[in-house]
Design a protein around this motif. Structure first.
Motif, short mmCIF file in Angstrom:
data_model
loop_
_atom_site.label_atom_id
_atom_site.label_comp_id
_atom_site.label_asym_id
_atom_site.label_seq_id
_atom_site.Cartn_x
_atom_site.Cartn_y
_atom_site.Cartn_z
N CYS A 82 -5.66 -10.75 3.22
CA CYS A 82 -6.16 -10.88 2.06
C CYS A 82 -7.22 -9.28 1.55
O CYS A 82 -6.89 -8.73 0.49
CB CYS A 82 -7.16 -11.70 1.83
SG CYS A 82 -6.68 -13.18 1.46
N LEU A 83 -7.92 -8.70 2.82
CA LEU A 83 -8.39 -6.91 2.61
C LEU A 83 -7.36 -6.35 2.36
O LEU A 83 -7.41 -5.46 1.67
CB LEU A 83 -9.35 -7.39 3.80
CG LEU A 83 -10.17 -8.54 3.42
CD1 LEU A 83 -11.24 -7.67 5.13
CD2 LEU A 83 -11.55 -7.64 1.82
N LEU A 84 -6.47 -6.39 2.62
CA LEU A 84 -4.88 -5.40 3.37
C LEU A 84 -4.27 -6.31 1.70
O LEU A 84 -3.93 -4.73 1.18
CB LEU A 84 -4.39 -5.60 3.74
CG LEU A 84 -2.69 -5.15 4.08
CD1 LEU A 84 -3.13 -3.08 4.53
CD2 LEU A 84 -1.47 -5.36 5.39
N LEU A 85 -4.21 -6.74 1.02
CA LEU A 85 -3.49 -7.23 0.09
C LEU A 85 -4.52 -6.08 -0.97
O LEU A 85 -4.00 -5.81 -2.30
CB LEU A 85 -2.98 -8.14 -0.21
CG LEU A 85 -1.66 -8.68 0.27
CD1 LEU A 85 -1.58 -10.42 -0.46
CD2 LEU A 85 -0.45 -8.44 -0.15
N ILE A 86 -5.47 -6.89 -1.72
CA ILE A 86 -6.79 -6.06 -2.12
C ILE A 86 -6.49 -4.28 -2.02
O ILE A 86 -6.79 -4.22 -3.48
CB ILE A 86 -8.20 -6.23 -2.14
CG1 ILE A 86 -8.26 -8.14 -2.06
CG2 ILE A 86 -9.05 -5.69 -2.71
CD1 ILE A 86 -9.25 -9.14 -1.75
N TYR A 87 -6.62 -3.71 -0.87
CA TYR A 87 -6.42 -2.80 -0.79
C TYR A 87 -5.39 -1.58 -1.88
O TYR A 87 -5.11 -1.14 -2.54
CB TYR A 87 -6.61 -2.51 0.62
CG TYR A 87 -6.47 -1.02 0.57
CD1 TYR A 87 -7.38 0.67 0.64
CD2 TYR A 87 -5.50 -0.44 1.50
CE1 TYR A 87 -7.59 1.48 1.03
CE2 TYR A 87 -5.87 1.25 2.08
CZ TYR A 87 -6.29 1.72 1.12
OH TYR A 87 -6.56 3.52 1.88
N ILE A 88 -4.20 -3.41 -1.18
CA ILE A 88 -3.36 -2.63 -1.59
C ILE A 88 -2.74 -2.33 -3.57
O ILE A 88 -2.25 -1.63 -4.61
CB ILE A 88 -2.03 -2.93 -0.93
CG1 ILE A 88 -1.94 -2.40 0.45
CG2 ILE A 88 -0.36 -2.39 -2.34
CD1 ILE A 88 -0.53 -3.43 0.71
N ILE A 89 -3.20 -3.02 -4.03
CA ILE A 89 -3.62 -3.74 -5.40
C ILE A 89 -4.30 -2.30 -6.23
O ILE A 89 -4.12 -1.86 -6.72
CB ILE A 89 -3.85 -4.84 -5.56
CG1 ILE A 89 -2.47 -6.04 -5.66
CG2 ILE A 89 -4.36 -4.99 -7.28
CD1 ILE A 89 -3.17 -7.19 -5.04
N VAL A 90 -5.46 -2.07 -5.19
CA VAL A 90 -6.47 -1.10 -5.60
C VAL A 90 -5.65 0.21 -5.97
O VAL A 90 -5.59 1.41 -6.78
CB VAL A 90 -7.27 -1.09 -4.71
CG1 VAL A 90 -8.13 -0.01 -5.78
CG2 VAL A 90 -8.80 -2.48 -5.18
N LEU A 91 -4.55 0.32 -4.62
CA LEU A 91 -4.51 1.83 -4.35
C LEU A 91 -2.94 1.77 -5.68
O LEU A 91 -2.47 2.99 -6.06
CB LEU A 91 -3.25 1.73 -3.15
CG LEU A 91 -3.94 2.38 -1.36
CD1 LEU A 91 -3.36 2.45 -0.97
CD2 LEU A 91 -5.10 3.67 -3.02
#
Length: 94
Positions: A82-91
């Motif tokens: 989930c943290l990785l997905l959030i990071y990708i969405i923010v990028l």
């Protein structure tokens, strides 16, 4: 769980070996950590690894504890995803 037990057993074996080495140095009155590269030989590491594997294979784990540990690992993995997905969405949004 087996790798966790192996790591714990290996840690305990290294700690015991360190204590033995310190005791030998005290008996010989050598300065501690004279040469770090020769402090632990490859043969000693192999011996400690084998004894750690032997210990880890003999440890019995409560089924409830095993299940709890597996659930904990799954939850931790899901949180990382989930943290990785959030990071990708923010990028992607910036």
């Amino acid at each position: 769980t087996m790798s966790l037990m192996f790591s714990l057993s290996l840690f305990l074996t290294f700690r015991e070996e360190k204590r033995r080495e310190e005791k030998r140095r005290e008996e010989k009155s050598e300065p501690p950590y004279q040469n770090l590269t020769t402090a632990v030989s490859m043969e000693r590491v192999q011996h400690m690894t084998k004894s750690a594997i032997r210990r880890a294979s003999q440890i019995e784990v409560n089924p409830q504890a095993k299940r709890n540990l597996q659930e904990l690992f799954v939850n931790f993995t899901l949180i990382l995803i989930c943290l990785l997905l959030i990071y990708i969405i923010v990028l992607l949004s910036s």
